[in-house]
Every structure is written in structure tokens, then in C-alpha cells.
Design a protein around this motif. Structure first.
Motif, PDB file in Angstrom:
ATOM      1  N   GLY A  42      22.460  54.287  22.529  1.00 32.04           N
ATOM      2  CA  GLY A  42      22.897  54.446  21.146  1.00 32.04           C
ATOM      3  C   GLY A  42      24.228  53.764  20.876  1.00 32.04           C
ATOM      4  O   GLY A  42      24.403  53.113  19.836  1.00 32.04           O
ATOM      5  N   CYS A  43      25.170  53.885  21.803  1.00 33.78           N
ATOM      6  CA  CYS A  43      26.486  53.261  21.626  1.00 33.78           C
ATOM      7  C   CYS A  43      26.376  51.736  21.633  1.00 33.78           C
ATOM      8  O   CYS A  43      27.044  51.058  20.839  1.00 33.78           O
ATOM      9  CB  CYS A  43      27.429  53.722  22.731  1.00 33.78           C
ATOM     10  N   VAL A  44      25.553  51.204  22.517  1.00 34.73           N
ATOM     11  CA  VAL A  44      25.354  49.760  22.581  1.00 34.73           C
ATOM     12  C   VAL A  44      24.687  49.253  21.309  1.00 34.73           C
ATOM     13  O   VAL A  44      25.080  48.219  20.739  1.00 34.73           O
ATOM     14  CB  VAL A  44      24.515  49.386  23.825  1.00 34.73           C
ATOM     15  N   ARG A  45      23.684  49.978  20.855  1.00 38.41           N
ATOM     16  CA  ARG A  45      23.002  49.612  19.608  1.00 38.41           C
ATOM     17  C   ARG A  45      23.968  49.690  18.424  1.00 38.41           C
ATOM     18  O   ARG A  45      23.987  48.801  17.560  1.00 38.41           O
ATOM     19  CB  ARG A  45      21.809  50.541  19.393  1.00 38.41           C
ATOM     20  N   PHE A  46      24.780  50.736  18.378  1.00 39.45           N
ATOM     21  CA  PHE A  46      25.767  50.901  17.309  1.00 39.45           C
ATOM     22  C   PHE A  46      26.777  49.753  17.323  1.00 39.45           C
ATOM     23  O   PHE A  46      27.106  49.189  16.269  1.00 39.45           O
ATOM     24  CB  PHE A  46      26.493  52.238  17.487  1.00 39.45           C
ATOM     25  N   THR A  47      27.267  49.393  18.510  1.00 42.95           N
ATOM     26  CA  THR A  47      28.236  48.298  18.634  1.00 42.95           C
ATOM     27  C   THR A  47      27.637  46.985  18.161  1.00 42.95           C
ATOM     28  O   THR A  47      28.266  46.232  17.391  1.00 42.95           O
ATOM     29  CB  THR A  47      28.697  48.176  20.093  1.00 42.95           C
ATOM     30  N   TYR A  48      26.429  46.685  18.610  1.00 43.59           N
ATOM     31  CA  TYR A  48      25.751  45.444  18.214  1.00 43.59           C
ATOM     32  C   TYR A  48      25.587  45.382  16.695  1.00 43.59           C
ATOM     33  O   TYR A  48      25.905  44.357  16.064  1.00 43.59           O
ATOM     34  CB  TYR A  48      24.390  45.377  18.905  1.00 43.59           C
ATOM     35  N   ASN A  49      25.134  46.459  16.100  1.00 47.76           N
ATOM     36  CA  ASN A  49      24.886  46.482  14.659  1.00 47.76           C
ATOM     37  C   ASN A  49      26.185  46.378  13.854  1.00 47.76           C
ATOM     38  O   ASN A  49      26.239  45.691  12.831  1.00 47.76           O
ATOM     39  CB  ASN A  49      24.125  47.744  14.263  1.00 47.76           C
TER      40      ASN A  49
ATOM     41  N   LEU B  66      29.252  47.692  26.330  1.00 47.49           N
ATOM     42  CA  LEU B  66      29.635  47.294  24.974  1.00 47.49           C
ATOM     43  C   LEU B  66      30.018  45.820  24.932  1.00 47.49           C
ATOM     44  O   LEU B  66      29.697  45.109  23.970  1.00 47.49           O
ATOM     45  CB  LEU B  66      30.807  48.160  24.490  1.00 47.49           C
ATOM     46  N   ALA B  67      30.708  45.355  25.975  1.00 46.06           N
ATOM     47  CA  ALA B  67      31.074  43.937  26.031  1.00 46.06           C
ATOM     48  C   ALA B  67      29.833  43.054  26.101  1.00 46.06           C
ATOM     49  O   ALA B  67      29.782  41.979  25.480  1.00 46.06           O
ATOM     50  CB  ALA B  67      31.975  43.679  27.241  1.00 46.06           C
ATOM     51  N   ASN B  68      28.821  43.508  26.830  1.00 45.81           N
ATOM     52  CA  ASN B  68      27.583  42.731  26.928  1.00 45.81           C
ATOM     53  C   ASN B  68      26.809  42.748  25.608  1.00 45.81           C
ATOM     54  O   ASN B  68      26.087  41.798  25.304  1.00 45.81           O
ATOM     55  CB  ASN B  68      26.713  43.271  28.060  1.00 45.81           C
TER      56      ASN B  68
ATOM     57  N   ASN C 231      25.569  39.439  23.831  1.00 44.35           N
ATOM     58  CA  ASN C 231      24.189  39.251  23.380  1.00 44.35           C
ATOM     59  C   ASN C 231      24.141  38.812  21.922  1.00 44.35           C
ATOM     60  O   ASN C 231      23.300  37.978  21.542  1.00 44.35           O
ATOM     61  CB  ASN C 231      23.396  40.546  23.556  1.00 44.35           C
ATOM     62  N   LEU C 232      25.038  39.349  21.107  1.00 42.28           N
ATOM     63  CA  LEU C 232      25.085  38.942  19.692  1.00 42.28           C
ATOM     64  C   LEU C 232      25.527  37.483  19.576  1.00 42.28           C
ATOM     65  O   LEU C 232      24.958  36.722  18.777  1.00 42.28           O
ATOM     66  CB  LEU C 232      26.037  39.855  18.924  1.00 42.28           C
ATOM     67  N   GLU C 233      26.536  37.099  20.353  1.00 44.98           N
ATOM     68  CA  GLU C 233      26.993  35.706  20.320  1.00 44.98           C
ATOM     69  C   GLU C 233      25.877  34.761  20.756  1.00 44.98           C
ATOM     70  O   GLU C 233      25.691  33.681  20.185  1.00 44.98           O
ATOM     71  CB  GLU C 233      28.213  35.531  21.226  1.00 44.98           C
ATOM     72  N   ARG C 234      25.123  35.174  21.775  1.00 46.64           N
ATOM     73  CA  ARG C 234      24.000  34.351  22.234  1.00 46.64           C
ATOM     74  C   ARG C 234      22.924  34.246  21.157  1.00 46.64           C
ATOM     75  O   ARG C 234      22.330  33.184  20.948  1.00 46.64           O
ATOM     76  CB  ARG C 234      23.406  34.948  23.508  1.00 46.64           C
ATOM     77  N   ALA C 235      22.688  35.332  20.442  1.00 46.39           N
ATOM     78  CA  ALA C 235      21.690  35.333  19.369  1.00 46.39           C
ATOM     79  C   ALA C 235      22.088  34.364  18.256  1.00 46.39           C
ATOM     80  O   ALA C 235      21.240  33.640  17.713  1.00 46.39           O
ATOM     81  CB  ALA C 235      21.522  36.741  18.808  1.00 46.39           C
TER      82      ALA C 235
END
Length: 306
Positions: free
Chosen positions: A26-33, A67-69, A73-77
Motif C-alpha cells: 500500500g505504501c509503495v502504491r501510494f508513493t507511486y501514485n 519507496l525509492a524503487n 519505476n515511475l521514472e522508467r515508465a
């Protein structure tokens, strides 16, 4: 030569570990979003996980590398989007059947030994079904879960891969929808038959359709129909089993080819879509997976691919 190699194992977390994994997802998803939404706002500067932690203290409880990953992942996207390799990045949904996060190994923070896995932020070791030996240095670990019930770990390792013995043989391959490949050399391939699993899938999908019809007659929404949802998970598991069987066969065939031939010539003919249907054993997606495996295995074992 040293190459990156992946290993995937089933893990069996206890209740505390399971809760930690779900919260981390959930935290990773929240950070990405959050990072994605802030990039979409005009005139808004790029945010970082560190800034989000100041605004949302609950993020401090999870693995900072995860969270850093998420940011990576967003930068790669976005790079894939700008280079035309993918569409515009989308928000991640908690409704997805698969959830995951990735952490890095820093001075032994990720370790695997005696069927136990050590991970950052976890005090107790996680039980692992380690069905084969892991060689080399662990670089990262990805924890994934299906419906928050089945948990897996994927380890990315840097290891020394010795080249295979030279045979001096050459083979030419083309795609065959019934046997995967056609070749101009004789080579005994493993047996592969999916009639049983296909029959089970047909029966399960027929049963699923009946339960869907029953739910509509009772005017029950499908997400609230327990019998339908239960049968839906059965169908999903059967499709997963079939995909795993195909993947395992592709692994065996690709390794046999690389082991027995020094030079592999592939004529990548496009299959006529009229001939590609559910009666064929292999689809174009299987052929593309096979090509991917052949490419990295010829590189690993010092063979030539044309």
C-alpha cells in the motif's frame, strides 16, 4: 562470465509478516501514485519519497528502499513513454490481483539460507520453499502476492555462469503452432501435453458461466456473489497452472537447443492469424517468450544466435 539471473520461490509469512507485506504494498502504491499525480499538475516540481515522508509520517514505517524503487519505476515508465515503447503511466490500483514491492540488498540486508529469508524491516525470518540452490550475490528482492494470499519472492543475483561445451553443430528454427518449433536437425524434446488442463479449464469456465447466470437471476452483484468469486479464483488458478507448464517447457527446450548447438538460426515467420486459434498448442506470445529465452541463454553460454 558474470550475468544477472533471477530465482523465484514461494514464501510462507506469518501473520505479522503478512501484515507488513500488505502495508508495504500500500505504501509503495501510494508513493507511486502521489509522485505521478504531482508530475501531472502544471508548474509542480517533481516530488521525492523523502518529501512524502514529511507530509505522510506513516511512510516512515515501511522499507525506504521500496519507496525509492517506486520512484525509479515511475521514472522508467516515463522513459518508456517518451521513447514510444509504452503508453502514458497510469495510477496503480489496490484492486489488482497482484501487488509487489522491490528492495535492494545492502551489506547483507537480504539473505537466503536454510529455507529462510531475511528482509529489511522484518525482525523474524520468512519461511521459503527453496527448491533449488541460489548462487552468486543477491542484488535485489521483489516480494509479490496474489490476492494477498499467495506470497512469492523473486531474487535477482549476479553470478558466474560457465560456458557450455562446444559441439560445432548448427540448427535452423521456425515457429510451429503445434510443436513450438520446426528444425532441420534431430533432437529429442520433452513431452508436452495440455489436454488435461485444457479440459479442466473448459469445465471450470462452464461452471463459472452458470454461477454468473445464477447470480444475475438472484439480482446479486458479481463482486458480492461468493460462489461466483470462488469459482473465478479456480479458473484463474487453472490458467496460472497452464501458463507455468508452458513456461517450464520453454525453459527446457531453449536450454536443450543451446546445449546441443553452437549456432542457432531463427527464421521469425509471422503466423497467419487465421491459423492461430484455441486448437493450436502454442500461440505467438509463447513464441516471443521462447525467443527471449533463447537470446539471453545464447549470451550466457557463449553460443551464437542469428
Amino acid at each position: 562470465m558474470k550475468e544477472l539471473k533471477g530465482y523465484r520461490f514461494r514464501i510462507y509469512p506469518d501473520e505479522i509478516q503478512r501484515k507488513f507485506f500488505i502495508e508495504t504494498f500500500g505504501c509503495v502504491r501510494f508513493t507511486y501514485n502521489q509522485l505521478l499525480m504531482r508530475r501531472q499538475e502544471p508548474g509542480m516540481e517533481k516530488a521525492t519519497p523523502a518529501q512524502l515522508k514529511q507530509e505522510h509520517p506513516f511512510l516512515k514505517e515501511t522499507d525506504s528502499l521500496a519507496l525509492a524503487n517506486a520512484q525509479r519505476n515511475l521514472e522508467r515508465a516515463f522513459r518508456n513513454y517518451y521513447n514510444g515503447r509504452a503508453g502514458y503511466p497510469k495510477l496503480k490500483s489496490k484492486k489488482n490481483s497482484w501487488q509487489s514491492y522491490t528492495t535492494n540488498n545492502q551489506k547483507g540486508t537480504v539473505q537466503l539460507a536454510d529455507n529462510y529469508l531475511k528482509l529489511p524491516k522484518l525482525k523474524e525470518l520468512v519461511v521459503v520453499d527453496q527448491h533449488r540452490e541460489v548462487k552468486g550475490e543477491i542484488k535485489s528482492a521483489t516480494i509479490s502476492a496474489k490476492h494477498s494470499q499467495e506470497f512469492y519472492v523473486s531474487l535477482l543475483c549476479l553470478e558466474e555462469i560457465p560456458p557450455l561445451k562446444k559441439t560445432g553443430e548448427v540448427v535452423k528454427l521456425t515457429f510451429n503452432p503445434h510443436e513450438l518449433i520446426s528444425m532441420n536437425q534431430k533432437l529429442v524434446l520433452p513431452d508436452f501435453c495440455q489436454k488435461k488442463i485444457d479440459q479442466k479449464i473448459v469445465q471450470a469456465e462452464r461452471k463459472l458461466a452458470c454461477r454468473k447466470k445464477a447470480a444475475r437471476i438472484k439480482k446479486v452483484h458479481l463482486k458480492d456473489a461468493k460462489n461466483y468469486q470462488k469459482q473465478k479464483r479456480v479458473v484463474e488458478q487453472l490458467h496460472t497452472t497452464k501458463a507455468n507448464q508452458t513456461k517450464n517447457y520453454l525453459e527446457q527446450v531453449s536450454f536443450l537447443l543451446v546445449k546441443n548447438f553452437d549456432k542457432i538460426k531463427i527464421q521469425n515467420k509471422y503466423l497467419n492469424k487465421e491459423k492461430e486459434n484455441r486448437t493450436t498448442t502454442f500461440q505467438l506470445k509463447d513464441w516471443n517468450q521462447f525467443l527471449t529465452k533463447i537470446k539471453y541463454k545464447t549470451q550466457w553460454y557463449d553460443k551464437e544466435l542469428i
